[in-house]
Structure formats: structure tokens, C-alpha cells
Design a protein around this motif. Structure first.
Motif, PDB file in Angstrom:
ATOM      1  N   PRO A   1       0.820  -1.066   0.108  1.00 19.18           N
ATOM      2  CA  PRO A   1       0.155   0.099   0.114  1.00 19.18           C
ATOM      3  C   PRO A   1       0.837   1.344   0.207  1.00 19.18           C
ATOM      4  CG  PRO A   1       0.037  -0.905   2.122  1.00 19.18           C
ATOM      5  CD  PRO A   1       0.814  -1.841   1.220  1.00 19.18           C
ATOM      6  N   SER A   2       0.226   2.447  -0.453  1.00 21.84           N
ATOM      7  CA  SER A   2       0.993   3.531  -0.314  1.00 21.84           C
ATOM      8  C   SER A   2       1.052   4.116   1.059  1.00 21.84           C
ATOM      9  CB  SER A   2       0.115   4.556  -1.097  1.00 21.84           C
ATOM     10  OG  SER A   2       0.172   4.418  -2.617  1.00 21.84           O
ATOM     11  N   PRO A   3       2.258   4.689   1.344  1.00 23.56           N
ATOM     12  CA  PRO A   3       2.457   5.057   2.529  1.00 23.56           C
ATOM     13  C   PRO A   3       1.589   6.320   2.907  1.00 23.56           C
ATOM     14  CG  PRO A   3       4.122   6.068   0.978  1.00 23.56           C
ATOM     15  CD  PRO A   3       3.466   4.967   0.452  1.00 23.56           C
ATOM     16  N   LEU A   4       1.190   6.422   4.412  1.00 28.19           N
ATOM     17  CA  LEU A   4       0.037   7.582   4.832  1.00 28.19           C
ATOM     18  C   LEU A   4       0.799   8.446   5.623  1.00 28.19           C
ATOM     19  CD1 LEU A   4      -2.607   5.042   6.063  1.00 28.19           C
ATOM     20  CD2 LEU A   4      -2.443   6.047   3.925  1.00 28.19           C
ATOM     21  N   GLN A   5       2.343   8.256   5.301  1.00 28.96           N
ATOM     22  CA  GLN A   5       2.957   9.635   6.043  1.00 28.96           C
ATOM     23  C   GLN A   5       4.168   9.908   5.155  1.00 28.96           C
ATOM     24  OE1 GLN A   5       2.344   6.517   8.038  1.00 28.96           O
ATOM     25  NE2 GLN A   5       4.143   5.773   6.945  1.00 28.96           N
ATOM     26  N   ASP A   6       4.836  10.968   5.583  1.00 29.35           N
ATOM     27  CA  ASP A   6       6.145  11.067   4.760  1.00 29.35           C
ATOM     28  C   ASP A   6       7.119   9.951   4.760  1.00 29.35           C
ATOM     29  OD1 ASP A   6       5.335  13.597   4.293  1.00 29.35           O
ATOM     30  OD2 ASP A   6       6.561  14.736   5.944  1.00 29.35           O
ATOM     31  N   PHE A   7       7.435   9.558   5.659  1.00 29.65           N
ATOM     32  CA  PHE A   7       8.289   8.307   5.941  1.00 29.65           C
ATOM     33  C   PHE A   7       7.712   7.333   7.196  1.00 29.65           C
ATOM     34  CE2 PHE A   7      10.560  12.002   7.557  1.00 29.65           C
ATOM     35  CZ  PHE A   7      10.604  11.326   8.897  1.00 29.65           C
ATOM     36  N   CYS A   8       8.424   6.053   7.049  1.00 27.15           N
ATOM     37  CA  CYS A   8       8.095   5.394   8.429  1.00 27.15           C
ATOM     38  C   CYS A   8       9.536   4.274   8.394  1.00 27.15           C
ATOM     39  CB  CYS A   8       7.020   4.245   8.201  1.00 27.15           C
ATOM     40  SG  CYS A   8       6.993   3.153   9.272  1.00 27.15           S
ATOM     41  N   VAL A   9      10.519   5.070   9.256  1.00 26.17           N
ATOM     42  CA  VAL A   9      11.651   4.182   9.236  1.00 26.17           C
ATOM     43  C   VAL A   9      11.566   3.209   9.851  1.00 26.17           C
ATOM     44  CG1 VAL A   9      14.089   4.660   9.997  1.00 26.17           C
ATOM     45  CG2 VAL A   9      12.924   6.509   8.747  1.00 26.17           C
ATOM     46  N   ALA A  10      12.032   2.058   9.383  1.00 22.89           N
ATOM     47  CA  ALA A  10      12.043   0.699  10.393  1.00 22.89           C
ATOM     48  C   ALA A  10      12.674   0.715  11.519  1.00 22.89           C
ATOM     49  CB  ALA A  10      12.588  -0.425   9.502  1.00 22.89           C
ATOM     50  N   ASP A  11      12.066   0.466  12.654  1.00 27.13           N
ATOM     51  CA  ASP A  11      12.602   0.232  14.002  1.00 27.13           C
ATOM     52  C   ASP A  11      12.968  -1.200  14.401  1.00 27.13           C
ATOM     53  OD1 ASP A  11      13.209   0.215  16.556  1.00 27.13           O
ATOM     54  OD2 ASP A  11      11.295   1.145  17.492  1.00 27.13           O
ATOM     55  N   SER A  12      14.257  -1.666  14.050  1.00 23.81           N
ATOM     56  CA  SER A  12      14.703  -3.037  14.370  1.00 23.81           C
ATOM     57  C   SER A  12      14.499  -3.471  15.627  1.00 23.81           C
ATOM     58  CB  SER A  12      16.125  -3.136  13.828  1.00 23.81           C
ATOM     59  OG  SER A  12      16.913  -2.543  14.244  1.00 23.81           O
ATOM     60  N   THR A  13      14.423  -2.478  16.494  1.00 19.58           N
ATOM     61  CA  THR A  13      14.246  -2.987  17.937  1.00 19.58           C
ATOM     62  C   THR A  13      13.121  -3.221  18.488  1.00 19.58           C
ATOM     63  OG1 THR A  13      14.207  -0.718  18.737  1.00 19.58           O
ATOM     64  CG2 THR A  13      16.394  -1.408  18.494  1.00 19.58           C
ATOM     65  N   SER A  14      11.998  -2.957  17.813  1.00 22.08           N
ATOM     66  CA  SER A  14      10.477  -3.377  18.151  1.00 22.08           C
ATOM     67  C   SER A  14      10.314  -4.645  17.988  1.00 22.08           C
ATOM     68  CB  SER A  14       9.675  -2.311  17.261  1.00 22.08           C
ATOM     69  OG  SER A  14       8.327  -2.576  17.768  1.00 22.08           O
ATOM     70  N   SER A  15       9.541  -4.942  19.015  1.00 21.03           N
ATOM     71  CA  SER A  15       9.014  -6.448  19.015  1.00 21.03           C
ATOM     72  C   SER A  15       7.537  -6.371  18.242  1.00 21.03           C
ATOM     73  CB  SER A  15       8.949  -7.402  20.478  1.00 21.03           C
ATOM     74  OG  SER A  15       8.120  -6.229  21.157  1.00 21.03           O
ATOM     75  N   ALA A  16       7.194  -5.282  17.966  1.00 21.29           N
ATOM     76  CA  ALA A  16       5.755  -5.439  17.365  1.00 21.29           C
ATOM     77  C   ALA A  16       5.758  -6.068  16.150  1.00 21.29           C
ATOM     78  CB  ALA A  16       5.365  -3.991  17.011  1.00 21.29           C
ATOM     79  N   ARG A  17       4.605  -7.120  15.747  1.00 24.13           N
ATOM     80  CA  ARG A  17       4.439  -7.841  14.496  1.00 24.13           C
ATOM     81  C   ARG A  17       3.488  -7.018  13.512  1.00 24.13           C
ATOM     82  NH1 ARG A  17       8.410 -10.925  13.925  1.00 24.13           N
ATOM     83  NH2 ARG A  17       7.178 -12.530  12.646  1.00 24.13           N
ATOM     84  N   VAL A  18       4.025  -6.744  12.374  1.00 24.54           N
ATOM     85  CA  VAL A  18       3.114  -5.806  11.625  1.00 24.54           C
ATOM     86  C   VAL A  18       3.544  -6.485  10.112  1.00 24.54           C
ATOM     87  CG1 VAL A  18       2.814  -3.936  13.039  1.00 24.54           C
ATOM     88  CG2 VAL A  18       4.701  -4.096  11.199  1.00 24.54           C
ATOM     89  N   ASN A  19       2.738  -6.095   8.827  1.00 26.91           N
ATOM     90  CA  ASN A  19       3.157  -6.537   7.524  1.00 26.91           C
ATOM     91  C   ASN A  19       4.081  -5.567   7.223  1.00 26.91           C
ATOM     92  OD1 ASN A  19       3.158  -7.665   5.514  1.00 26.91           O
ATOM     93  ND2 ASN A  19       1.254  -6.991   4.558  1.00 26.91           N
ATOM     94  N   GLY A  20       5.475  -5.866   7.486  1.00 30.26           N
ATOM     95  CA  GLY A  20       6.400  -4.735   7.267  1.00 30.26           C
ATOM     96  C   GLY A  20       7.268  -4.582   8.438  1.00 30.26           C
ATOM     97  N   GLN A  21       7.633  -3.396   8.644  1.00 34.47           N
ATOM     98  CA  GLN A  21       8.284  -3.063   9.889  1.00 34.47           C
ATOM     99  C   GLN A  21       7.739  -1.994  10.715  1.00 34.47           C
ATOM    100  OE1 GLN A  21      11.071  -4.730  11.011  1.00 34.47           O
ATOM    101  NE2 GLN A  21      11.660  -5.992   9.181  1.00 34.47           N
ATOM    102  N   PRO A  22       7.771  -1.874  12.042  1.00 36.68           N
ATOM    103  CA  PRO A  22       7.167  -0.976  12.792  1.00 36.68           C
ATOM    104  C   PRO A  22       8.031   0.448  12.597  1.00 36.68           C
ATOM    105  CG  PRO A  22       8.234  -2.537  14.416  1.00 36.68           C
ATOM    106  CD  PRO A  22       8.004  -3.091  12.723  1.00 36.68           C
ATOM    107  N   CYS A  23       7.287   1.350  12.935  1.00 37.98           N
ATOM    108  CA  CYS A  23       8.072   2.781  12.669  1.00 37.98           C
ATOM    109  C   CYS A  23       8.873   3.125  13.860  1.00 37.98           C
ATOM    110  CB  CYS A  23       6.791   3.938  12.347  1.00 37.98           C
ATOM    111  SG  CYS A  23       6.245   3.534  10.855  1.00 37.98           S
ATOM    112  N   LYS A  24       9.988   3.936  13.583  1.00 39.87           N
ATOM    113  CA  LYS A  24      10.845   4.549  14.553  1.00 39.87           C
ATOM    114  C   LYS A  24       9.934   5.862  14.839  1.00 39.87           C
ATOM    115  CE  LYS A  24      15.343   4.572  13.930  1.00 39.87           C
ATOM    116  NZ  LYS A  24      16.545   4.841  13.441  1.00 39.87           N
ATOM    117  N   SER A  25      10.297   6.351  15.945  1.00 39.66           N
ATOM    118  CA  SER A  25       9.753   7.838  16.377  1.00 39.66           C
ATOM    119  C   SER A  25      10.409   8.747  15.281  1.00 39.66           C
ATOM    120  CB  SER A  25      10.047   7.980  17.812  1.00 39.66           C
ATOM    121  OG  SER A  25       9.902   9.465  17.969  1.00 39.66           O
TER     122      SER A  25
END
Length: 209
Positions: free
Chosen positions: A17-41
Motif C-alpha cells: 500500500p501507499s504510505p500514509l505519512q512522509d516516511f516510516c523508518v523501520a525500528d529494528s528494536t521493536s517486537s511489534a508484529r506488523v506486515n512490514g516493519q514498525p515505525c521509529k519515532s
């Protein structure tokens, strides 16, 4: 009309899907499970999240295939997260191959930087048609999403290509590795019947992977 709407609905969800924000830098430290990678602050994002160095360096092709793929996907470049693109550098020794494989989540477009490559892909059943071409420096070729494809250095010197892929995480399934190198093994009875060879041949192939 309902069938048309359903068809367009399925197409809309066939790719990332198209992004819904300017960017969503992958947070490799997060344990969240999503289709992709969770976003860093966003407050923690840095320029280095959007940068990768190293594609100018030749890959080590001293392996049985005589090739080396250097990926730049979301694992190497966190800023790619949700953007639906990635790239690779591929180095080939003389007569080296990038063996038959598929990208389950991406179309690939390849540009030859140096050398001469024979490339090709095979269409799906029942035709299984081979579409192949010999490429020179500066030539471009596209491999449709999900289809088995390959590259072969048919020159006497080293070859280099850069490829872009339509996914942040295109995945790769190398056919020989998947079929003969699965853990646990696919039953030799199944593979012998599928490839119409003796089980001893299957055993020899599985031992190599």
C-alpha cells in the motif's frame, strides 16, 4: 459491476500500500508484529536511516554459482520501510550465474553496468515459455513479479548489474535450494516422481544442498 469492483479491489491489495505519512523508518528494536516493519519515532530519525554505502564494492564471486548479490532492502536501509522499493548489485565471475529464482513480492528491472549477460524468465503453466535475451552494457530487462528468472555471464570478463525491485522486501526463492535443500527434506519419492528421475539422483542432489 460488482465483479468489476471486486477485481479492482483485489488489484488494490495485490502490492504494497501507499504510505500514509512522509516516511516510516523501520525500528529494528521493536517486537511489534506488523506486515512490514514498525515505525521509529520521527524524533529519532537521522539522515543515516535513508543512506547506504557499499554498492561501489565488488561482491565476492568465489562460490559455486560464480555470483554475488548485494541487497539494499529494508534490512540494510531502514528508510525504505513502506516505500515499496529496493535494489541489489549483482557481480558475476566469467560464466557465473545468478541461478533460477523468483521474487514472490516484486517485479525486477535490471541494468547491465559491465559485461555481457544472457537473461531470461519462464512464463507460468501451461505454456512455460522461455523469454530470453543477451544484454550488453547499458541494456535493461524486466522480470515480471513471481516468475522464475536467471542471469548468466556469457562474457570472458567480470560482469556487473544493478537491479531495482518493486518491494521494500521482495524475498527470493532460489529454485534448487528450495526444492533440494528444504529442512526437513522433501520426500525423495515425491521429487523422483516430479522430476521423473531415479531416487538415487534426488539423493545426490539433496546432498549438495
Amino acid at each position: 459491476m460488482s465483479l468489476v469492483a471486486l477485481s479492482f479491489g483485489l488489484l488494490a491489495f495485490a502490492f504494497e500500500p501507499s504510505p500514509l505519512q512522509d516516511f516510516c523508518v523501520a525500528d529494528s528494536t521493536s517486537s511489534a508484529r506488523v506486515n512490514g516493519q514498525p515505525c521509529k519515532s520521527p524524533a529519532l530519525v537521522q539522515a543515516s536511516d535513508f543512506s547506504f554505502s557499499g554498492l561501489h564494492l565488488p561482491g565476492n564471486t568465489s562460490n559455486p554459482n560464480g555470483s554475488k548479490v548485494t541487497p539494499v532492502s529494508v534490512a540494510q536501509l531502514p528508510g525504505l520501510n513502506t516505500l515499496g522499493i529496493s535494489m541489489v548489485r549483482i557481480d558475476y565471475a566469467p560464466w557465473g550465474i545468478n541461478p533460477p529464482h523468483t521474487h514472490p513480492r516484486a517485479t525486477e528491472i535490471l541494468t547491465v553496468l559491465e559485461g555481457t549477460l544472457q537473461v531470461g524468465f519462464v512464463t507460468s503453466n501451461p505454456d512455460n515459455s522461455l523469454i530470453t535475451k543477451t544484454l550488453q552494457k547499458g541494456d535493461v530487462f524486466v522480470f515480471p513479479v513471481g516468475l522464475i528468472h536467471f542471469q548468466h555471464n556469457v562474457g570472458t570478463g567480470n560482469a556487473v548489474a544493478i537491479a531495482a525491485l518493486s518491494s521494500q522486501n521482495p524475498g527470493v526463492i532460489t529454485i534448487a535450494n528450495a526444492v533440494f535443500g528444504s529442512k526437513p527434506d522433501v520426500s525423495s519419492d515425491i521429487l523422483a516422481k516430479a522430476f521423473q528421475v531415479d531416487k538415487s539422483v534426488v539423493d545426490q542432489l539433496q546432498a549438495k544442498f
